[in-house]
Design an enzyme around this catalytic site. Structure first.
Site, PDB file in Angstrom:
ATOM      1  N   LYS A  87       0.829  -1.136   0.131  1.00  0.00           N
ATOM      2  CA  LYS A  87       0.031  -0.020   0.111  1.00  0.00           C
ATOM      3  C   LYS A  87       0.901   0.986   0.057  1.00  0.00           C
ATOM      4  O   LYS A  87       1.838   1.344   0.864  1.00  0.00           O
ATOM      5  CB  LYS A  87      -0.980   0.040   1.234  1.00  0.00           C
TER       6      LYS A  87
HETATM    7  O1  G3P Z   1      -8.381   1.222   4.350  1.00  0.00           O
HETATM    8  C1  G3P Z   1      -8.532   2.681   4.666  1.00  0.00           C
HETATM    9  C2  G3P Z   1      -9.795   2.912   5.703  1.00  0.00           C
HETATM   10  O2  G3P Z   1      -9.135   2.155   6.737  1.00  0.00           O
HETATM   11  C3  G3P Z   1      -9.875   4.346   6.305  1.00  0.00           C
HETATM   12  O3  G3P Z   1     -11.050   4.163   6.930  1.00  0.00           O
HETATM   13  O4  G3P Z   1     -12.659   4.806   8.752  1.00  0.00           O
HETATM   14  O5  G3P Z   1     -10.257   5.395   8.916  1.00  0.00           O
HETATM   15  O6  G3P Z   1     -11.684   6.560   7.373  1.00  0.00           O
HETATM   16  P1  G3P Z   1     -11.382   5.302   7.846  1.00  0.00           P
END
Ligand code: G3P
Length: 223
Positions: A87
């Site tokens: 990533k």
């Molecule tokens: O994979 C990226 C994701 O984990 C971000 O999620 O909920 O932290 O915006 P969030």
């Protein structure tokens, strides 16, 4: 649409895997920190455990933000297991690294994508996956799902091969909308996946089936 789980928690990964619908895992440095995993050795060991549990693609994020550092880390991460996807953040050096990693046949997932313009660069660089962050766009009162639709339209018209991985998913509704918008993959917290199971009419209907069956059995044993 493939289902990935967005966590570094082994119990949650096992639970999703046991459902029989899990295609892969995504992690990020925040999710690793949430599990209390620190230090390169421990982090790499943890990725190894995830890769043993799930045979599908497992995204492991680089920490470096310069081209050289990212390339070094990417090669080390790719050594952990065959199903590691590196990533890489959506920055200038990240795009350069993705293009080079493509030529080395190392799979990549470009993260922190918030615009259609960024998505064009990601596809041109040859990323395996692109991660537009739906929930975080919604948080700023913009329409996160519109970005998935826009990327889907562009990638379809231009025949780009990068897979659209809808990320920052916060609910079951997000999953449904991502499927409608053409996402190839959705990566979700376990709660969002499990929320898809629920409908009150299913519970009411099942209860009625079981009650009717019980009544019929009771009537049979009386006759
Ligand atoms: O994979 C990226 C994701 O984990 C971000 O999620 O909920 O932290 O915006 P969030």
């Amino acid at each position: 649409m493939k289902f990935f789980i967005d966590t570094a928690n082994l119990d949650q990964i096992k639970e999703a895997k046991d459902l029989g619908i899990l295609d892969g895992v995504t992690t990020n440095p925040s999710l690793m920190a949430k599990e209390g995993i620190t230090g390169k050795e421990n982090i790499y060991r943890h990725y190894h455990k995830i890769c043993e549990l799930v045979k599908g693609d497992v995204s492991a994020e680089v920490i470096s933000t310069d081209y050289k550092g990212m390339m070094k880390e990417a090669k080390e991460l790719a050594e952990i297991a065959e199903n590691i996807v590196v990533k890489v953040p959506m920055i200038k050096d990240g795009i350069k690294a993705i293009a080079e990693l493509k030529s080395l046949e190392i799979k990549t997932n470009c993260t922190l994508v918030f615009s259609a313009g960024q998505a064009i660069l990601v596809a041109k660089a040859g990323a395996t996956y692109i991660s537009p962050f739906i929930g975080r766009i919604d948080d700023t009162s913009w329409d996160g799902m519109q970005l998935i639709s826009d990327i889907f339209e562009i990638y379809s018209l231009q025949a780009y091969e990068t897979e659209i991985l809808a990320a920052s998913i916060r609910s079951g509704l997000h999953i449904v909308e991502a499927a409608k918008a053409g996402a190839d993959v959705v990566t979700c917290p376990l709660d969002a996946i499990l929320s898809l199971l629920k409908h009150p009419l299913t519970d009411i209907g099942l209860q009625k089936f079981l009650d009717d069956h019980k009544k019929a059995q009771a009537a049979l044993s009386k006759s």
